[in-house]
Scaffold this active site. Structure first.
Site, PDB file in Angstrom:
ATOM      1  N   ASP A 169       0.861  -1.179   0.000  1.00  0.00           N
ATOM      2  CA  ASP A 169       0.000   0.000   0.000  1.00  0.00           C
ATOM      3  C   ASP A 169       0.898   1.231   0.000  1.00  0.00           C
ATOM      4  OD1 ASP A 169      -1.757   2.163   0.657  1.00  0.00           O
ATOM      5  OD2 ASP A 169      -3.213   0.694   1.383  1.00  0.00           O
ATOM      6  N   ALA A 228     -12.572  -5.016  -6.063  1.00  0.00           N
ATOM      7  CA  ALA A 228     -12.459  -3.561  -5.929  1.00  0.00           C
ATOM      8  C   ALA A 228     -13.393  -2.859  -6.910  1.00  0.00           C
ATOM      9  CB  ALA A 228     -11.006  -3.141  -6.138  1.00  0.00           C
ATOM     10  N   ARG A 229     -12.868  -2.504  -8.077  1.00  0.00           N
ATOM     11  CA  ARG A 229     -13.651  -1.885  -9.129  1.00  0.00           C
ATOM     12  C   ARG A 229     -13.206  -2.472 -10.469  1.00  0.00           C
ATOM     13  NH1 ARG A 229     -16.809  -0.690  -5.799  1.00  0.00           N
ATOM     14  NH2 ARG A 229     -17.680   1.373  -5.288  1.00  0.00           N
ATOM     15  N   ASP A 253     -15.468 -10.073  -9.018  1.00  0.00           N
ATOM     16  CA  ASP A 253     -16.774  -9.637  -8.515  1.00  0.00           C
ATOM     17  C   ASP A 253     -17.224  -8.377  -9.232  1.00  0.00           C
ATOM     18  OD1 ASP A 253     -19.016  -9.732  -6.615  1.00  0.00           O
ATOM     19  OD2 ASP A 253     -18.125  -7.898  -5.804  1.00  0.00           O
ATOM     20  N   GLU A 258     -19.265  -2.877 -16.263  1.00  0.00           N
ATOM     21  CA  GLU A 258     -20.368  -2.642 -15.339  1.00  0.00           C
ATOM     22  C   GLU A 258     -20.864  -1.208 -15.471  1.00  0.00           C
ATOM     23  OE1 GLU A 258     -21.141  -3.205 -10.508  1.00  0.00           O
ATOM     24  OE2 GLU A 258     -19.205  -3.688 -11.411  1.00  0.00           O
ATOM     25  N   HIS A 286     -20.953  -8.174  -8.496  1.00  0.00           N
ATOM     26  CA  HIS A 286     -20.671  -7.063  -7.584  1.00  0.00           C
ATOM     27  C   HIS A 286     -21.444  -7.239  -6.271  1.00  0.00           C
ATOM     28  CE1 HIS A 286     -19.477  -2.529  -7.442  1.00  0.00           C
ATOM     29  NE2 HIS A 286     -19.320  -3.113  -6.253  1.00  0.00           N
ATOM     30  N   ALA A 288     -19.721  -8.719  -3.432  1.00  0.00           N
ATOM     31  CA  ALA A 288     -18.762  -9.043  -2.367  1.00  0.00           C
ATOM     32  C   ALA A 288     -19.153  -8.376  -1.051  1.00  0.00           C
ATOM     33  CB  ALA A 288     -17.351  -8.630  -2.774  1.00  0.00           C
TER      34      ALA A 288
END
Length: 329
Positions: A169, A228-229, A253, A258, A286, A288
């Protein structure tokens, strides 16, 4: 404050806000234009992802002092510009981090044990044991990219699998991870990981972060998990990596195709989606962070934050004169 809730949420949110003394209106029928016509009557908005809160919207929302997002992702809100106007931007990732952590583990197990494929085969009368011989998580190295609420929740749930968890991170100072997680550079994560799980927000920096160069930088042939995205992953490059074997399997996911505003897939799907479906991929829509428990927790956490901000900011309810000063929570 006068608060407008523009999307579906658990009733605990408006109930808590009203109990705290606020005037709350719930109207989930609004689109961008109809909301823009009404936003001047409100001090705060509660949104999800249906409506884009852009610079034009914020310029015309002269009384707006707070925007609450039911969920984690803030990509539908121009947060930087809102901050420059003194509008407090709140979200509630604490509300669904447990759900995301558990779902990511489920996706990992589905990949390793061919659960979706084996289920479909048995339903067709096929009993193919050797073709569905799986892998064990124990002994593998799982790389977690992004160690916020979601990444930490996923890592915590991996602790009992006796695998090695490494985390990267770039925005956190050293010492952010618990003792069972190794903090590493991206280069080291790409050198060691067998599995990579994405837990980053969608920003200009992370859009298409996972492309051909990123995937081929891994020393091993990996498994990829994305809760995440969708646009964090460049779908065409992922398909190519799956075809080459660089990515052994992917669990997604979220998809690049999308349509967040309509809570579904884009009406005209690219050919690459069809190519993706033919690969070693596990897909979920989507969900999760979409559990019975998280629905209430997301709403409760956001309500608590809004109440806390209004209680600690005695001038929040005042109509500003001219431009606002920077303020964010």
């Amino acid at each position: 404050m006068r608060i407008l809730v523009t999307d579906k949420t658990h009733p605990v949110l408006p109930d808590m806000l009203r109990a705290a003394g606020h005037e709350v209106t719930v109207d989930t029928s609004l689109d961008y234009d109809s909301l823009l016509a009404r936003v001047g009557d409100y001090d705060a908005l509660v949104v999800r992802s249906k409506i884009i809160i852009d610079r034009n919207f914020l310029d015309q929302a002269r009384h707006l002092k707070c925007i609450g997002r039911v969920g984690a992702g803030m990509e539908t809100i121009d947060v930087d510009y809102a901050e420059s106007l003194g509008i407090r931007c709140l979200n509630s990732p604490e509300g669904n981090r447990d759900a995301v952590g558990e779902h990511a583990v489920g996706l990992l197990l589905a990949l390793f044990d061919h659960i979706a494929r084996a289920d479909a085969e048995v339903r067709q009368g096929l009993w193919q044991r050797e073709a569905n011989r799986g892998l064990e998580v124990k002994g593998k190295t799982v790389g977690v990219i992004g160690f916020g609420n979601m990444g930490r929740a996923f890592a915590q749930r991996l602790r009992g699998f006796e695998c090695t968890v490494v985390a990267y991170d770039k925005y956190k100072p050293a010492g952010y991870a618990p003792e069972w997680v190794e903090e590493v550079t991206l280069d080291e994560l790409q050198r060691r990981a067998d599995v990579v799980s994405l837990h980053v927000p969608l920003t200009d920096e992370t859009h298409y972060m996972v492309d051909a160069a990123f995937l081929h930088a891994f020393a091993k042939d990996i498994f990829l998990i994305n809760t995440a995205r969708g646009p964090v992953v460049k779908t065409g490059d992922l398909v190519a990596a799956l075809e080459e074997g660089k990515v052994q399997g992917a669990a997604l996911d979220v998809l690049e195709y999308e349509d967040m505003s309509k809570d579904g897939l884009q009406e005209s799907l690219a050919e690459r989606l069809t190519s993706l479906l033919s690969q070693r991929v596990v897909l979920t829509p989507h969900v999760a962070g979409w559990t019975v428990e998280s629905k209430e927790k997301l709403a409760r956490v956001l309500a608590e934050k809004i109440i806390s901000v209004t209680n600690s900011s005695p001038k929040l309810g005042e109509v500003p004169k001219g431009r606002r000063s920077v303020s964010i929570c």
